[in-house]
Design an enzyme around this catalytic site. Structure first.
Site, short mmCIF file in Angstrom:
data_model
loop_
_atom_site.label_atom_id
_atom_site.label_comp_id
_atom_site.label_asym_id
_atom_site.label_seq_id
_atom_site.Cartn_x
_atom_site.Cartn_y
_atom_site.Cartn_z
CG ASP A 25 7.05 0.12 2.82
OD1 ASP A 25 8.03 0.64 3.51
OD2 ASP A 25 6.59 -0.94 2.75
CG PHE A 26 12.94 -1.59 0.60
CD1 PHE A 26 13.22 -1.49 -0.68
CD2 PHE A 26 13.45 -2.48 1.52
CE1 PHE A 26 14.05 -2.57 -1.03
CE2 PHE A 26 14.35 -3.35 1.07
CZ PHE A 26 14.72 -3.62 -0.15
CG ASP A 27 11.92 -3.67 4.84
OD1 ASP A 27 12.51 -4.85 4.78
OD2 ASP A 27 12.23 -2.69 4.87
CG ASP A 204 3.89 -3.56 4.01
OD1 ASP A 204 4.84 -2.51 3.66
OD2 ASP A 204 4.32 -4.56 4.49
MG MG Z 1 6.67 -1.91 4.39
#
Ligand code: MG
Length: 265
Positions: A25-27, A204
């Site tokens: 994932d990124f954020d 996350d």
């Molecule tokens: Mg995220």
């Protein structure tokens, strides 16, 4: 030996099975959570590690709810695979592909985004149009729980009226086309396409749980070696903590883990 060491060793042993993939994932995983989604940037040390692992891991993929244009600009590495809008679009070897069914929804989503932006014109609420979907961020509010309820009151009827799918994440609500895609199906598709036999996934938030559950079921079926790593935070949903095979603390934990991994591989 520290916990990060143990997790890195387990991840490294999985990534020695080829072909392998490191998917993230990124954020909130590779970039710190910031007041405005537009300020997010990849953690510089993580970018360096991903760049140096590009030759050693068969596939490094970013799987995000952001649009491809947006996330590619924030990561800036051409050797990666980018899967955007929760699997509705992807960029691989310089080729961009989009789910043709998703394109039909672009005008409607744009119209709804404009309507929402005028309705919630407070600077605390940020309406982000991602072409194929839209996000409403409310991180900058003093009372996120109350604002979330207010936004849900507006967005749930809209989703129903337009047959859109509503999903919730960390201080964000998203409206997406009613197409059966999520990070889990996107990951399964990548595994199939690239013939991956081993995958380490990092995430996350709620939408990452789909990818973790997909990996768990492929592993249970004996199809792949896999490990899901959850990023612990005050906002981490309980499902993530339950499903992840291991947990690291925040983006700093991810950075430390990837640095160990680089040394081990
Ligand atoms: Mg995220």
């Amino acid at each position: 030996m520290g916990v990060i060491d143990l997790i890195a060793r387990r991840a490294a042993s999985i990534l020695r099975v080829r072909p392998c993939g490191l998917c993230s994932d990124f954020d909130g995983t590779l970039s710190r959570i910031v007041p405005s989604a537009n300020q997010a940037r990849i953690e510089p040390s993580i970018r360096d590690v991903l760049e140096s692992l590009t030759g050693q891991i068969d596939v490094i993929a970013i799987i995000t709810g952001r649009s491809i244009d947006d996330v590619r600009r924030r990561v800036g590495l051409d050797g990666l695979v980018y899967i955007g809008n929760h699997g509705l679009e992807r960029w691989e070897h310089g080729v961009y592909q989009v789910d043709p069914d998703a394109l039909d929804w672009v005008p409607r989503i744009q119209k709804i985004a404009e309507e929402l932006a005028s309705r919630f014109s407070s600077p605390a609420v940020e309406v982000e149009l991602k072409a194929l979907s839209l996000s409403v961020h409310f991180r900058r509010t003093d009372d996120p729980a109350a604002v979330e309820q207010q936004l849900l009151g507006a967005l749930e009827p809209l989703a129903k009226q337009h047959r859109l799918r509503l999903t919730r994440g960390r201080m964000v609500i998203e409206l997406r086309p009613p197409i059966d895609r999520n990070k889990g199906t996107a990951l399964a598709d990548l595994i199939e396409r690239r013939g991956l036999r081993a995958v380490v996934f990092l995430g996350d938030d709620r939408t990452d749980v789909d990818a973790m559950q997909m990996l768990a079921s492929l592993r249970a079926a004996g199809r792949i070696e896999a490990m899901s790593i959850g990023v612990r935070s005050d906002e981490a949903p309980s499902e993530l903590v339950e499903v992840a095979d291991a947990l690291v603390d925040g983006v700093e934990g991810v950075a430390a883990l990837l640095e160990h991994l680089r040394r081990l591989l």
